[in-house]
Design a protein around this motif. Structure first.
Motif, PDB file in Angstrom:
ATOM      1  N   GLY B  75      30.637  33.822  65.081  1.00 35.03           N
ATOM      2  CA  GLY B  75      29.511  33.534  65.959  1.00 35.03           C
ATOM      3  C   GLY B  75      28.360  32.973  65.148  1.00 35.03           C
ATOM      4  N   ARG B  76      27.178  33.518  65.353  1.00 38.80           N
ATOM      5  CA  ARG B  76      26.031  33.012  64.579  1.00 38.80           C
ATOM      6  C   ARG B  76      26.006  33.580  63.170  1.00 38.80           C
ATOM      7  N   SER B  77      26.710  34.654  62.958  1.00 42.42           N
ATOM      8  CA  SER B  77      26.656  35.310  61.651  1.00 42.42           C
ATOM      9  C   SER B  77      27.746  34.831  60.716  1.00 42.42           C
ATOM     10  N   ILE B  78      27.543  35.125  59.451  1.00 38.97           N
ATOM     11  CA  ILE B  78      28.610  34.916  58.481  1.00 38.97           C
ATOM     12  C   ILE B  78      28.919  36.282  57.888  1.00 38.97           C
ATOM     13  N   VAL B  79      30.186  36.641  57.974  1.00 36.82           N
ATOM     14  CA  VAL B  79      30.600  37.960  57.489  1.00 36.82           C
ATOM     15  C   VAL B  79      31.175  37.816  56.084  1.00 36.82           C
ATOM     16  N   TYR B  80      30.657  38.612  55.186  1.00 35.97           N
ATOM     17  CA  TYR B  80      31.138  38.615  53.803  1.00 35.97           C
ATOM     18  C   TYR B  80      31.984  39.838  53.543  1.00 35.97           C
ATOM     19  N   ARG B  81      32.989  39.640  52.712  1.00 34.15           N
ATOM     20  CA  ARG B  81      33.871  40.753  52.339  1.00 34.15           C
ATOM     21  C   ARG B  81      34.148  40.726  50.847  1.00 34.15           C
ATOM     22  N   ALA B  82      34.246  41.894  50.258  1.00 35.06           N
ATOM     23  CA  ALA B  82      34.638  41.990  48.853  1.00 35.06           C
ATOM     24  C   ALA B  82      36.087  41.540  48.722  1.00 35.06           C
ATOM     25  N   ASP B  83      36.379  40.786  47.683  1.00 37.81           N
ATOM     26  CA  ASP B  83      37.768  40.394  47.417  1.00 37.81           C
ATOM     27  C   ASP B  83      38.346  41.375  46.401  1.00 37.81           C
ATOM     28  N   PHE B  84      39.084  42.338  46.935  1.00 37.91           N
ATOM     29  CA  PHE B  84      39.593  43.414  46.087  1.00 37.91           C
ATOM     30  C   PHE B  84      40.631  42.930  45.088  1.00 37.91           C
ATOM     31  N   THR B  85      41.334  41.880  45.451  1.00 37.78           N
ATOM     32  CA  THR B  85      42.341  41.347  44.534  1.00 37.78           C
ATOM     33  C   THR B  85      41.669  40.736  43.304  1.00 37.78           C
ATOM     34  N   ALA B  86      40.613  39.961  43.541  1.00 33.62           N
ATOM     35  CA  ALA B  86      39.886  39.354  42.421  1.00 33.62           C
ATOM     36  C   ALA B  86      39.289  40.430  41.523  1.00 33.62           C
ATOM     37  N   MET B  87      38.753  41.467  42.165  1.00 30.62           N
ATOM     38  CA  MET B  87      38.154  42.551  41.392  1.00 30.62           C
ATOM     39  C   MET B  87      39.217  43.271  40.574  1.00 30.62           C
ATOM     40  N   ALA B  88      40.362  43.518  41.195  1.00 29.55           N
ATOM     41  CA  ALA B  88      41.458  44.183  40.482  1.00 29.55           C
ATOM     42  C   ALA B  88      41.895  43.316  39.299  1.00 29.55           C
ATOM     43  N   GLY B  89      41.854  41.994  39.490  1.00 35.37           N
ATOM     44  CA  GLY B  89      42.213  41.082  38.411  1.00 35.37           C
ATOM     45  C   GLY B  89      41.258  41.207  37.240  1.00 35.37           C
ATOM     46  N   LEU B  90      39.988  41.350  37.546  1.00 34.37           N
ATOM     47  CA  LEU B  90      38.999  41.513  36.480  1.00 34.37           C
ATOM     48  C   LEU B  90      39.239  42.808  35.718  1.00 34.37           C
ATOM     49  N   VAL B  91      39.453  43.888  36.467  1.00 31.76           N
ATOM     50  CA  VAL B  91      39.686  45.185  35.821  1.00 31.76           C
ATOM     51  C   VAL B  91      40.949  45.126  34.959  1.00 31.76           C
ATOM     52  N   ALA B  92      41.981  44.468  35.470  1.00 32.22           N
ATOM     53  CA  ALA B  92      43.218  44.339  34.699  1.00 32.22           C
ATOM     54  C   ALA B  92      42.971  43.542  33.414  1.00 32.22           C
ATOM     55  N   TYR B  93      42.188  42.468  33.530  1.00 30.96           N
ATOM     56  CA  TYR B  93      41.863  41.661  32.347  1.00 30.96           C
ATOM     57  C   TYR B  93      41.141  42.507  31.310  1.00 30.96           C
ATOM     58  N   LEU B  94      40.176  43.285  31.746  1.00 29.56           N
ATOM     59  CA  LEU B  94      39.415  44.116  30.818  1.00 29.56           C
ATOM     60  C   LEU B  94      40.330  45.146  30.169  1.00 29.56           C
ATOM     61  N   ASN B  95      41.201  45.740  30.952  1.00 26.76           N
ATOM     62  CA  ASN B  95      42.131  46.707  30.390  1.00 26.76           C
ATOM     63  C   ASN B  95      43.037  46.078  29.347  1.00 26.76           C
ATOM     64  N   GLU B  96      43.480  44.878  29.632  1.00 25.88           N
ATOM     65  CA  GLU B  96      44.436  44.235  28.733  1.00 25.88           C
ATOM     66  C   GLU B  96      43.799  43.601  27.499  1.00 25.88           C
ATOM     67  N   ASN B  97      42.558  43.145  27.644  1.00 25.65           N
ATOM     68  CA  ASN B  97      41.952  42.390  26.542  1.00 25.65           C
ATOM     69  C   ASN B  97      40.784  43.055  25.852  1.00 25.65           C
ATOM     70  N   CYS B  98      40.207  44.037  26.501  1.00 27.90           N
ATOM     71  CA  CYS B  98      38.994  44.622  25.940  1.00 27.90           C
ATOM     72  C   CYS B  98      39.087  46.112  25.692  1.00 27.90           C
TER      73      CYS B  98
END
Lengths: 108, 108
Positions: B75-98
Motif C-alpha cells: 500500500g502506501r507503506s514500505i515494509v522492511y524485514r531483517a534478512d536472517f540468511t545474510a546475517m547468518a552468513g556474516l556470523v558464519a564468516y566471522l566464525n570461520e575467519n576471525c
DNA sequence: CCAATATTTCGATTATTCTTGAAATATGGA
DNA sequence: TCCATATTTCAAGAATAATCGAAATATTGG
C-alpha cells in the motif's frame, strides 16, 4: 543472563563492529587470528600487508581500542595478538541479538 | 568449500559489518529482528526509534544495500524485514575467519 | 652514551559519512 | 482528479575517519 547495562554493551559492540568494518583492519585481524597465541610484531604485519608503519599503527590502535587486539612489548618490537574472547563475545552478541530467535537454528 | 572469489566475499562482509557498525543502524536492525517475518514499516521504525524520516531512510538504505534488510511495498507503506540468511552468513564468516581454529571451540 | 631498529605520535590533507529540512515521488481513497 | 499519507531523494553543511611522511619515543647492542 546479562549483568551489564545494555546500552553500554551495545556501544561496546558497535565499537568492535566498527573496528572490523574496514578492509585493512579486517585483514590485520585475520592475520592475527591465523598467528594465534604467538602473535605478530607491528613490523611483520606492516610488511605482510604492505601498509606504511604509521597507517598500520593507526588501524591497530583502533582494534586495540575496541578490545579485539592485545599488545605486549617484546624487546624493540611490540607483539599484537587477536583477543579471541572479545571476538567470541561479539559473535555471541550477534547470535543473541541479531539472529532469529530460533535457538540453535538459523545462526549456527 | 568456498566457490566465490575470496576478495569479493571479504568486501561483502566489510559492507555488512559497516552497516551494523552504527548505533542507529544496529538499533534498526535489532527491532527488525524482533519483528521477525512480519517486518515493520519505515514509519513505525522511524517512530519507534525517534528518527526523522529522512535519517531513517538514509540508514535503512545502507542496511538494504548491504543485503541485511529486504523491502516490500505494501500500500502506501514500505515494509522492511531483517534478512536472517545474510546475517547468518556474516556470523558464519566471522566464525570461520576471525575466531580460533579450534572448531566448535571458542566461538560457540 | 651512541647508533641502529621498531614503533608511535603529530600534523596537515583528503575522503567519507552523517544529519535533516525541504522538495519530489508514489499510493490509496473520496 | 484532488488530497492526504508514506517514503525517498536532494542538497549543503557538520562531523568523523583515513592517509602517510616526518619527527618523536622506546629499546637494545656495542
Amino acid at each position: 543472563m546479562e549483568t551489564t547495562e545494555p546500552k553500554l554493551v551495545d556501544e561496546e559492540m558497535v565499537k568492535r563492529l566498527s573496528a572490523l568494518a574496514h578492509d585493512h583492519r579486517l585483514a590485520i585481524f585475520r592475520v592475527l587470528v591465523r598467528a594465534g597465541t604467538t602473535g605478530l610484531s607491528a613490523g611483520s604485519i606492516s610488511e605482510k600487508l604492505d601498509l606504511p608503519p604509521s597507517s598500520l599503527s593507526f588501524h591497530i590502535s583502533n582494534l586495540r581500542n575496541a578490545g579485539l587486539v592485545s599488545d605486549e612489548r617484546v624487546g624493540r618490537s611490540i607483539v599484537y595478538r587477536a583477543d579471541f574472547t572479545a571476538m567470541a563475545g561479539l559473535v555471541a552478541y550477534l547470535n543473541e541479538n541479531c539472529c532469529a530467535d530460533d535457538p540453535l537454528g538459523s545462526c549456527a
